[in-house]
Design a protein around this motif. Structure first.
Motif, PDB file in Angstrom:
ATOM      1  N   ALA A  63      11.114  13.364 -36.711  1.00  0.00           N
ATOM      2  CA  ALA A  63      11.615  14.501 -35.933  1.00  0.00           C
ATOM      3  C   ALA A  63      13.000  14.202 -35.358  1.00  0.00           C
ATOM      4  O   ALA A  63      13.844  15.108 -35.241  1.00  0.00           O
ATOM      5  N   MET A  64      13.230  12.951 -34.996  1.00  0.00           N
ATOM      6  CA  MET A  64      14.562  12.569 -34.522  1.00  0.00           C
ATOM      7  C   MET A  64      15.600  12.782 -35.622  1.00  0.00           C
ATOM      8  O   MET A  64      16.688  13.325 -35.379  1.00  0.00           O
ATOM      9  N   ALA A  98      16.175  16.490 -36.088  1.00  0.00           N
ATOM     10  CA  ALA A  98      17.019  17.072 -35.043  1.00  0.00           C
ATOM     11  C   ALA A  98      18.493  16.846 -35.353  1.00  0.00           C
ATOM     12  O   ALA A  98      19.331  17.737 -35.162  1.00  0.00           O
ATOM     13  N   ILE A 129       9.854  16.351 -42.849  1.00  0.00           N
ATOM     14  CA  ILE A 129       9.016  16.196 -41.657  1.00  0.00           C
ATOM     15  C   ILE A 129       7.560  15.952 -42.044  1.00  0.00           C
ATOM     16  O   ILE A 129       6.773  15.418 -41.249  1.00  0.00           O
ATOM     17  N   VAL A 137      14.793  15.340 -29.482  1.00  0.00           N
ATOM     18  CA  VAL A 137      13.902  16.239 -30.223  1.00  0.00           C
ATOM     19  C   VAL A 137      13.732  17.556 -29.468  1.00  0.00           C
ATOM     20  O   VAL A 137      13.880  18.647 -30.044  1.00  0.00           O
ATOM     21  N   ALA A 143       6.523  18.452 -32.491  1.00  0.00           N
ATOM     22  CA  ALA A 143       7.315  17.280 -32.113  1.00  0.00           C
ATOM     23  C   ALA A 143       7.889  17.432 -30.705  1.00  0.00           C
ATOM     24  O   ALA A 143       7.879  16.485 -29.911  1.00  0.00           O
ATOM     25  N   ALA A 144       8.373  18.620 -30.380  1.00  0.00           N
ATOM     26  CA  ALA A 144       8.941  18.850 -29.051  1.00  0.00           C
ATOM     27  C   ALA A 144       7.897  18.680 -27.957  1.00  0.00           C
ATOM     28  O   ALA A 144       8.208  18.238 -26.842  1.00  0.00           O
ATOM     29  N   CYS A 198       6.428  14.414 -28.699  1.00  0.00           N
ATOM     30  CA  CYS A 198       7.363  13.281 -28.665  1.00  0.00           C
ATOM     31  C   CYS A 198       8.116  13.327 -27.336  1.00  0.00           C
ATOM     32  O   CYS A 198       9.298  13.729 -27.286  1.00  0.00           O
ATOM     33  N   TYR A 203      15.174  21.157 -30.573  1.00  0.00           N
ATOM     34  CA  TYR A 203      14.276  22.296 -30.825  1.00  0.00           C
ATOM     35  C   TYR A 203      14.753  23.543 -30.082  1.00  0.00           C
ATOM     36  O   TYR A 203      14.732  24.648 -30.632  1.00  0.00           O
ATOM     37  N   TYR A 223       8.402  21.343 -35.833  1.00  0.00           N
ATOM     38  CA  TYR A 223       9.415  21.034 -34.816  1.00  0.00           C
ATOM     39  C   TYR A 223       8.836  21.287 -33.424  1.00  0.00           C
ATOM     40  O   TYR A 223       9.091  20.533 -32.472  1.00  0.00           O
ATOM     41  N   TYR A 277      12.896   9.879 -27.394  1.00  0.00           N
ATOM     42  CA  TYR A 277      12.813  11.062 -28.251  1.00  0.00           C
ATOM     43  C   TYR A 277      13.368  12.318 -27.565  1.00  0.00           C
ATOM     44  O   TYR A 277      13.121  13.430 -28.021  1.00  0.00           O
ATOM     45  N   CYS A 329       7.424  11.197 -34.945  1.00  0.00           N
ATOM     46  CA  CYS A 329       8.482  11.377 -33.956  1.00  0.00           C
ATOM     47  C   CYS A 329       9.810  10.815 -34.461  1.00  0.00           C
ATOM     48  O   CYS A 329      10.876  11.384 -34.192  1.00  0.00           O
TER      49      CYS A 329
END
Length: 244
Positions: free
Chosen positions: A165-166, A169, A191, A103, A91-92, A95, A107, A88, A100, A162
């Motif tokens: 990850a969306m 989230a 993920i 995300v 990704a933060a 992305c 996070y 995570y 995004y 990404c």
């Protein structure tokens, strides 16, 4: 009656006959068509790595039981929690395109809502690594976590990662405090899924490349859009990528 003089005629004919035969043979020789050209082989383009990946990329291998072993395989609950946090976090950081934006926001909420679960996982992992490696426990854990971060940072997978990850989230928003441990294994698998799909595609690329080289390497070929106009000799491609 006077008979025609055929003696002179026969002699003249005999002198001319070889020339006539030669002329007939020459005419026949001129009518023999040339041999046909060798058949033209039209081949598909050489297989390329998926998602613009390098030609000789090291990827996790498939084990004898048919599963692909990664840094996330057979980890403890505490490690699953921390690896999910790591994914995570990657990704933060990566992305960052406007689409995004959820995300990063998700996070930040994740860290606040699940702070107690994360603290507990962190303490458990410190205890586990120190118990297994003694004084080098911290270094071993940092080395392992670097591998985890590298795993989730493979450039070719960024787009699909990404997107995953969306979805994460959105799903994580419904996980209440105190239940992260129960969710972490399935969240980690979700993920990780884009990377597993990429590894499968890369294995297929290596198989396709080996088959292409075995069938088409070094023969006379033309590109499909040039088949009617010109020919060219196929150049051997890069060596078939061997499993690392």
């Amino acid at each position: 009656m006077t008979r025609p003089n055929t003696k002179g005629l026969s002699l003249s004919f005999l002198k001319l006959a070889p020339l006539a035969v030669i002329s007939v043979l020459a005419a026949c020789a001129q009518k023999v068509p040339p041999p046909p050209p060798p058949p033209v082989v039209v081949i598909p383009p050489q297989p390329q790595p998926p998602m613009g990946a390098p030609l000789n990329m090291r990827i996790p291998e498939v084990a004898d039981d048919g599963t692909r072993k990664t840094v996330n395989t057979s980890v403890s609950t505490a490690q699953a929690v921390w690896n999910l946090r790591s994914a995570y976090n990657v990704a933060a950081l990566n992305c960052v395109e406007p689409e995004y934006a959820p995300v990063l926001a998700g996070y930040k909420d994740f860290l606040k809502i699940h702070d107690k679960s994360l603290d507990k996982a962190d303490a458990d992992l410190k205890k586990n690594f120190n118990g297994a490696f003694g004084k080098s426990g911290t270094r071993e854990r940092e080395t392992y976590q670097t591998q985890v971060y590298n795993f989730f940072s493979v450039p070719p997978v960024k787009s699909t990662f990404c997107n995953a990850a969306m979805a994460l989230a959105t799903e994580m928003a419904s996980v209440p405090a105190g239940q992260l441990e129960g969710y972490a294994p399935q969240g980690l698998a979700k993920i990780e899924a884009p990377f597993m799909a990429f590894f499968d595609a890369y294995d297929q690329y290596r198989a396709d490349l080996a088959a292409w080289q075995a069938k088409y390497g070094g023969i006379v070929v033309v590109a499909p859009d040039q088949a009617r106009n010109s020919t060219t000799t196929a150049r051997p491609g890069p060596p078939a990528v061997q499993p690392q």
